[in-house]
Design a protein around this motif. Structure first.
Motif, PDB file in Angstrom:
ATOM      1  N   HIS A  29     -40.044  -4.472   2.800  1.00 49.25           N
ATOM      2  CA  HIS A  29     -40.095  -3.045   2.497  1.00 49.25           C
ATOM      3  C   HIS A  29     -39.068  -2.793   1.405  1.00 49.25           C
ATOM      4  CE1 HIS A  29     -39.182   1.333   3.993  1.00 49.25           C
ATOM      5  NE2 HIS A  29     -39.702   1.310   2.780  1.00 49.25           N
ATOM      6  N   ILE A  30     -39.528  -2.375   0.240  1.00 47.72           N
ATOM      7  CA  ILE A  30     -38.644  -2.147  -0.907  1.00 47.72           C
ATOM      8  C   ILE A  30     -38.729  -0.678  -1.305  1.00 47.72           C
ATOM      9  CG2 ILE A  30     -38.194  -2.727  -3.311  1.00 47.72           C
ATOM     10  CD1 ILE A  30     -39.354  -5.497  -2.765  1.00 47.72           C
ATOM     11  N   ASP A  31     -37.567  -0.013  -1.367  1.00 46.95           N
ATOM     12  CA  ASP A  31     -37.559   1.406  -1.743  1.00 46.95           C
ATOM     13  C   ASP A  31     -36.495   1.725  -2.783  1.00 46.95           C
ATOM     14  OD1 ASP A  31     -35.266   1.199  -0.239  1.00 46.95           O
ATOM     15  OD2 ASP A  31     -35.794   2.759   1.211  1.00 46.95           O
ATOM     16  N   GLN A  32     -36.005   0.692  -3.486  1.00 46.75           N
ATOM     17  CA  GLN A  32     -35.048   0.908  -4.570  1.00 46.75           C
ATOM     18  C   GLN A  32     -35.544   0.219  -5.833  1.00 46.75           C
ATOM     19  OE1 GLN A  32     -31.210  -0.448  -3.182  1.00 46.75           O
ATOM     20  NE2 GLN A  32     -30.818   1.450  -2.071  1.00 46.75           N
ATOM     21  N   CYS A  48     -46.408  -6.134   2.150  1.00 48.27           N
ATOM     22  CA  CYS A  48     -45.328  -5.433   1.436  1.00 48.27           C
ATOM     23  C   CYS A  48     -45.549  -3.928   1.435  1.00 48.27           C
ATOM     24  CB  CYS A  48     -45.243  -5.914  -0.019  1.00 48.27           C
ATOM     25  SG  CYS A  48     -44.884  -7.667  -0.216  1.00 48.27           S
ATOM     26  N   LEU A  49     -44.444  -3.194   1.557  1.00 40.74           N
ATOM     27  CA  LEU A  49     -44.444  -1.749   1.402  1.00 40.74           C
ATOM     28  C   LEU A  49     -43.484  -1.393   0.286  1.00 40.74           C
ATOM     29  CD1 LEU A  49     -44.957   1.216   2.187  1.00 40.74           C
ATOM     30  CD2 LEU A  49     -43.213   0.954   3.980  1.00 40.74           C
ATOM     31  N   PHE A  50     -44.021  -0.738  -0.759  1.00 45.14           N
ATOM     32  CA  PHE A  50     -43.200  -0.268  -1.873  1.00 45.14           C
ATOM     33  C   PHE A  50     -43.201   1.256  -1.836  1.00 45.14           C
ATOM     34  CE2 PHE A  50     -44.905  -4.377  -3.186  1.00 45.14           C
ATOM     35  CZ  PHE A  50     -43.792  -5.017  -3.709  1.00 45.14           C
ATOM     36  N   GLU A  51     -42.018   1.853  -1.774  1.00 42.24           N
ATOM     37  CA  GLU A  51     -41.890   3.309  -1.708  1.00 42.24           C
ATOM     38  C   GLU A  51     -41.061   3.832  -2.872  1.00 42.24           C
ATOM     39  OE1 GLU A  51     -41.947   5.469   2.411  1.00 42.24           O
ATOM     40  OE2 GLU A  51     -40.480   3.842   2.526  1.00 42.24           O
ATOM     41  N   ASN A  52     -41.608   4.822  -3.578  1.00 44.59           N
ATOM     42  CA  ASN A  52     -40.885   5.486  -4.666  1.00 44.59           C
ATOM     43  C   ASN A  52     -40.380   4.506  -5.719  1.00 44.59           C
ATOM     44  OD1 ASN A  52     -40.901   8.293  -3.548  1.00 44.59           O
ATOM     45  ND2 ASN A  52     -39.754   7.297  -1.901  1.00 44.59           N
ATOM     46  N   VAL A  68     -50.829  -4.656   1.410  1.00 45.92           N
ATOM     47  CA  VAL A  68     -49.786  -4.024   0.593  1.00 45.92           C
ATOM     48  C   VAL A  68     -50.035  -2.515   0.531  1.00 45.92           C
ATOM     49  CG1 VAL A  68     -48.729  -3.872  -1.704  1.00 45.92           C
ATOM     50  CG2 VAL A  68     -49.481  -6.098  -0.809  1.00 45.92           C
ATOM     51  N   THR A  69     -48.945  -1.740   0.639  1.00 46.56           N
ATOM     52  CA  THR A  69     -49.003  -0.300   0.430  1.00 46.56           C
ATOM     53  C   THR A  69     -48.029   0.098  -0.670  1.00 46.56           C
ATOM     54  OG1 THR A  69     -49.676   0.252   2.692  1.00 46.56           O
ATOM     55  CG2 THR A  69     -48.552   1.969   1.448  1.00 46.56           C
ATOM     56  N   PHE A  70     -48.541   0.841  -1.655  1.00 46.89           N
ATOM     57  CA  PHE A  70     -47.718   1.465  -2.692  1.00 46.89           C
ATOM     58  C   PHE A  70     -47.705   2.955  -2.398  1.00 46.89           C
ATOM     59  CE2 PHE A  70     -49.552  -2.300  -4.783  1.00 46.89           C
ATOM     60  CZ  PHE A  70     -48.420  -2.902  -5.317  1.00 46.89           C
ATOM     61  N   ASP A  71     -46.544   3.504  -2.098  1.00 50.22           N
ATOM     62  CA  ASP A  71     -46.412   4.922  -1.755  1.00 50.22           C
ATOM     63  C   ASP A  71     -45.522   5.608  -2.788  1.00 50.22           C
ATOM     64  OD1 ASP A  71     -46.336   7.379  -0.541  1.00 50.22           O
ATOM     65  OD2 ASP A  71     -45.411   6.701   1.315  1.00 50.22           O
ATOM     66  N   LYS A  72     -46.106   6.552  -3.524  1.00 47.92           N
ATOM     67  CA  LYS A  72     -45.394   7.305  -4.569  1.00 47.92           C
ATOM     68  C   LYS A  72     -44.778   6.359  -5.610  1.00 47.92           C
ATOM     69  CE  LYS A  72     -44.150  10.991  -1.301  1.00 47.92           C
ATOM     70  NZ  LYS A  72     -44.553  10.245  -0.072  1.00 47.92           N
ATOM     71  N   CYS A  73     -45.574   5.421  -6.083  1.00 48.64           N
ATOM     72  CA  CYS A  73     -45.110   4.460  -7.089  1.00 48.64           C
ATOM     73  C   CYS A  73     -45.785   4.719  -8.435  1.00 48.64           C
ATOM     74  CB  CYS A  73     -45.434   3.033  -6.636  1.00 48.64           C
ATOM     75  SG  CYS A  73     -44.538   2.505  -5.152  1.00 48.64           S
ATOM     76  N   ASP A  74     -45.090   4.316  -9.501  1.00 49.02           N
ATOM     77  CA  ASP A  74     -45.649   4.399 -10.844  1.00 49.02           C
ATOM     78  C   ASP A  74     -46.062   2.996 -11.287  1.00 49.02           C
ATOM     79  OD1 ASP A  74     -46.333   4.761 -13.479  1.00 49.02           O
ATOM     80  OD2 ASP A  74     -44.583   5.972 -13.994  1.00 49.02           O
ATOM     81  N   LEU A  75     -47.374   2.766 -11.318  1.00 46.29           N
ATOM     82  CA  LEU A  75     -47.930   1.473 -11.728  1.00 46.29           C
ATOM     83  C   LEU A  75     -48.742   1.621 -13.016  1.00 46.29           C
ATOM     84  CD1 LEU A  75     -48.978   0.537  -8.133  1.00 46.29           C
ATOM     85  CD2 LEU A  75     -47.597  -0.995  -9.538  1.00 46.29           C
ATOM     86  N   SER A  76     -48.372   2.601 -13.813  1.00 41.88           N
ATOM     87  CA  SER A  76     -49.104   2.861 -15.050  1.00 41.88           C
ATOM     88  C   SER A  76     -49.111   1.634 -15.963  1.00 41.88           C
ATOM     89  CB  SER A  76     -48.477   4.044 -15.798  1.00 41.88           C
ATOM     90  OG  SER A  76     -48.592   5.225 -15.041  1.00 41.88           O
ATOM     91  N   GLN A  89     -53.313  -0.159  -0.144  1.00 40.05           N
ATOM     92  CA  GLN A  89     -53.328   1.290  -0.240  1.00 40.05           C
ATOM     93  C   GLN A  89     -52.446   1.746  -1.399  1.00 40.05           C
ATOM     94  OE1 GLN A  89     -52.071   2.774   3.606  1.00 40.05           O
ATOM     95  NE2 GLN A  89     -54.114   2.500   4.495  1.00 40.05           N
ATOM     96  N   PHE A  90     -52.999   2.638  -2.223  1.00 38.96           N
ATOM     97  CA  PHE A  90     -52.248   3.316  -3.267  1.00 38.96           C
ATOM     98  C   PHE A  90     -52.192   4.788  -2.863  1.00 38.96           C
ATOM     99  CE2 PHE A  90     -54.374  -0.274  -5.305  1.00 38.96           C
ATOM    100  CZ  PHE A  90     -53.366  -0.860  -6.045  1.00 38.96           C
TER     101      PHE A  90
END
Length: 207
Positions: A29-32, A48-52, A68-76, A89-90
């Motif tokens: 779980h990565i949030d930084q 994996c869980l990626f937050e913000n 894998v879940t991307f929550d409020k991430c910028d993957l542009s 999940q995006f």
């Protein structure tokens, strides 16, 4: 429509730096945000869980995504071409210009995402949901759809030609200016108002 959710039962909070030292992204779980510019390639993100997370400084290349879940991430502008995404999940993510060309997506959720100019050309989509997304000017050219659901999604000026589908339902979506061909229209489910937008493709004029 029921999707199989990512399996994230055993994840532990850690940092990008720790994962990069081991070159392993599994059950984390990565949030930084990571501070330095980094290339992550030829790996699998598994559990994996990626937050913000802002991935602006991170270049993702040749990555498979499983659970894998991307929550409020910028993957542009990230590139997931020719890869495999399973139980992903995006959520509330920015996917502007993100590319999924010739990618296999199974049990994937796009929930309230900004995906303008995203590219899913020639992709294989099985059990995929787009829920309240902005996909203006996105491309689904030559994509293969099986068990796909679009809910209240903006598909204005998107490319939907050469689609392979059976009974695709776009009746809750905005499709003004979307590009279809006659083959893609066959079996398409739309509402009365959308018919006016599509009738010109048939060479018919409304007087």
């Amino acid at each position: 429509m029921k999707l199989v959710a990512p399996k994230l039962s055993y994840i532990e909070k850690t940092s990008f730096e720790e994962c990069l030292k081991k070159m392993k992204f599994q059950d984390v779980h990565i949030d930084q945000n990571i501070q330095q510019r980094t290339i992550i390639q030829d790996l699998t993100f598994d559990g994996c869980l990626f937050e913000n997370i802002d991935f602006t400084k991170v270049s993702l290349k040749h990555l498979d995504l499983i659970d894998v879940t991307f929550d409020k991430c910028d993957l542009s502008n990230q590139n997931f071409d020719h890869q495999y995404l399973n139980r992903v999940q995006f959520k509330n993510c920015k996917l502007t210009g993100t590319s999924f060309i010739e990618t296999n997506l199974k049990d994937v959720l796009f929930d309230h995402c900004q995906g303008r100019y995203s590219n899913l050309s020639s992709s294989q989509l099985l059990n995929v949901m787009f829920d309240h997304c902005d996909l203006q000017e996105a491309s689904f050219y030559d994509a293969n759809f099986k068990k796909i659901q679009f809910n209240e999604t903006n598909l204005i000026q998107s490319e939907l030609a050469s689609l392979h589908h059976k009974g695709l339902d776009l009746s809750t979506c905005q499709i003004q200016g979307a590009m279809f061909d006659l083959a893609s229209l066959k079996g398409l489910i739309i509402n009365d108002f959308q018919a006016v937008d599509l009738i010109g493709i048939l060479g018919v004029k409304v007087k």
